[in-house]
Design an enzyme around this catalytic site. Structure first.
Site, PDB file in Angstrom:
ATOM      1  N   GLY A   4      12.013  21.126 -11.621  1.00  0.00           N
ATOM      2  CA  GLY A   4      12.785  22.361 -11.492  1.00  0.00           C
ATOM      3  C   GLY A   4      13.984  22.193 -10.583  1.00  0.00           C
ATOM      4  CG  ASP A  40      26.105  20.719 -14.092  1.00  0.00           C
ATOM      5  OD1 ASP A  40      25.421  21.676 -14.522  1.00  0.00           O
ATOM      6  OD2 ASP A  40      27.296  20.835 -13.743  1.00  0.00           O
ATOM      7  CG  HIS A  78      17.445  18.410 -13.746  1.00  0.00           C
ATOM      8  ND1 HIS A  78      17.690  19.066 -12.571  1.00  0.00           N
ATOM      9  CD2 HIS A  78      16.463  17.520 -13.478  1.00  0.00           C
ATOM     10  CE1 HIS A  78      16.885  18.621 -11.634  1.00  0.00           C
ATOM     11  NE2 HIS A  78      16.132  17.665 -12.152  1.00  0.00           N
ATOM     12  CD  GLN A 133       6.777  13.421  -8.048  1.00  0.00           C
ATOM     13  OE1 GLN A 133       6.288  13.627  -9.162  1.00  0.00           O
ATOM     14  NE2 GLN A 133       8.043  13.074  -7.899  1.00  0.00           N
ATOM     15  N   GLY A 182      16.955  10.195 -15.505  1.00  0.00           N
ATOM     16  CA  GLY A 182      18.252   9.906 -14.908  1.00  0.00           C
ATOM     17  C   GLY A 182      18.232   8.575 -14.153  1.00  0.00           C
ATOM     18  CE  LYS A 222      20.068  11.310  -6.467  1.00  0.00           C
ATOM     19  NZ  LYS A 222      18.666  11.348  -6.162  1.00  0.00           N
ATOM     20  CB  SER A 254      16.326  19.284  -6.840  1.00  0.00           C
ATOM     21  OG  SER A 254      16.334  19.090  -8.230  1.00  0.00           O
TER      22      SER A 254
HETATM   23  O1  PAF Z   1      12.196  12.959 -11.099  1.00  0.00           O
HETATM   24  C1  PAF Z   1      11.441  13.941 -10.982  1.00  0.00           C
HETATM   25  O2  PAF Z   1      11.864  15.097 -10.926  1.00  0.00           O
HETATM   26  C2  PAF Z   1       9.938  13.711 -10.898  1.00  0.00           C
HETATM   27  O3  PAF Z   1       9.646  12.546 -10.210  1.00  0.00           O
HETATM   28  C3  PAF Z   1       9.231  13.733 -12.278  1.00  0.00           C
HETATM   29  C4  PAF Z   1       9.699  12.599 -13.164  1.00  0.00           C
HETATM   30  C5  PAF Z   1       9.499  15.062 -12.967  1.00  0.00           C
HETATM   31  C6  PAF Z   1       7.724  13.582 -12.098  1.00  0.00           C
HETATM   32  O4  PAF Z   1       7.184  14.630 -11.358  1.00  0.00           O
END
Ligand code: PAF
Length: 280
Positions: free
Chosen positions: A33, A37, A39, A63, A149, A151, A188
């Site tokens: 979330g 841009d 994403h 994570q 990405g 990034k 983000s």
């Molecule tokens: O890059 C991310 O936003 C996260 O690591 C992902 C790939 C959605 C996994 O939670």
């Protein structure tokens, strides 16, 4: 058009089952979330290749190795849904924690080798969390294509390795990093920067470019790195965790780009950890 927000696995499977039976390619864009841009460029890439596109939004607790980072991670579901309207995606998969990790959940997906350096070394457990949730997102959505990405280049390599090793029938596509006009890579986490820090933030990319140019002129990487780190600290960055060259395919650390390589950085600015990478 507003995409349906799906919150349970049976609902999701009902949709993807129909698409699969119709022989349609299903693209997935996994996100946590706070869409920007970067994403949206992944969504555009997915729309180009696939008949159906699912964007997933799940802030994955597994994570995060730092509880404050998890607590502070921006959550903007309504705004995210609005940003996706113009792409006409087919579904937003927004599982809650119980859908993703029901009671007694005990499986861990762990990729070795690629995770020994950089984010894997600095954030213990991070890539196990990523590989575990992405494996689930791939199997839940039954996607044929996934879009990540550059990034988070190390993440892209780890996910691609995981999908190959587990024989998941999915192609993992890398997509270029999207930058603000001043060079800052979109993330983000940029939302967490104060106005003042936001003006300093692009220095990281500037210094990385300066290193890449110096290396191209034949200057020694270590000298360039040390000078760049000094300037970043003088500009307001509080710590440079790494600024290093790694091979593009297996992330082996290199003293110089003697084979296709990228320059990677992680640095702290005003309590926010920023990462970036460029080809070198
Ligand atoms: O890059 C991310 O936003 C996260 O690591 C992902 C790939 C959605 C996994 O939670």
């Amino acid at each position: 058009m507003t995409a349906p927000i799906i919150r349970t696995l049976p609902e999701l499977r009902n949709l993807t089952g129909q698409w699969q039976r119709a022989g349609e390619r299903i693209g997935v864009v996994p996100t946590m979330g706070a869409l920007h841009d970067g994403h949206l460029s992944l969504v555009a890439a997915a729309k180009e290749r696939c008949e159906r596109v699912i964007v997933t939004i799940f802030v994955n607790p597994k994570q995060f190795n730092n509880p404050d980072d998890l607590k502070n991670y921006p959550r903007t579901e309504e705004a995210d849904a609005r940003k996706l309207e113009r792409f006409d995606v087919d579904a937003l998969w927004v599982p809650d924690g119980d859908q993703m990790y029901p009671e007694h959940f005990s499986t861990n997906v762990s990729v070795t080798g690629l995770t020994d350096v950089m984010e894997g070394a600095k954030r213990p457990g991070h890539f196990d969390g990523v590989a575990t949730v992405v494996t689930k997102l791939f199997t839940q959505t039954q996607a044929t294509d996934a879009f990540f990405g550059e990034k988070d280049y190390q993440q892209f390599l780890v996910v691609r390795r995981m999908a190959l090793d587990l024989d998941l029938p999915i192609t993992v596509h890398p997509c270029p990093t999207i930058r603000d006009i001043d060079g800052l890579a979109l993330s983000s986490r940029n939302l967490l920067l104060s106005d003042r820090a936001r003006t300093t933030a692009p220095r990281l990319f500037e210094e990385m470019e300066a290193i890449a140019e110096g290396v191209a002129r034949g200057e020694a990487f270590e000298t360039l790195r040390a000078a760049a780190e000094k300037r970043l600290l003088a500009a307001g960055y509080t710590e440079v965790e790494y600024l290093s060259i790694h091979a593009q395919d297996d992330l082996a650390p290199l003293d110089a780009p003697t084979r296709p390589a990228r320059l990677f950085a992680a640095a702290w600015l005003a309590g926010v950890r920023l990462i970036d990478n460029i080809a070198i």
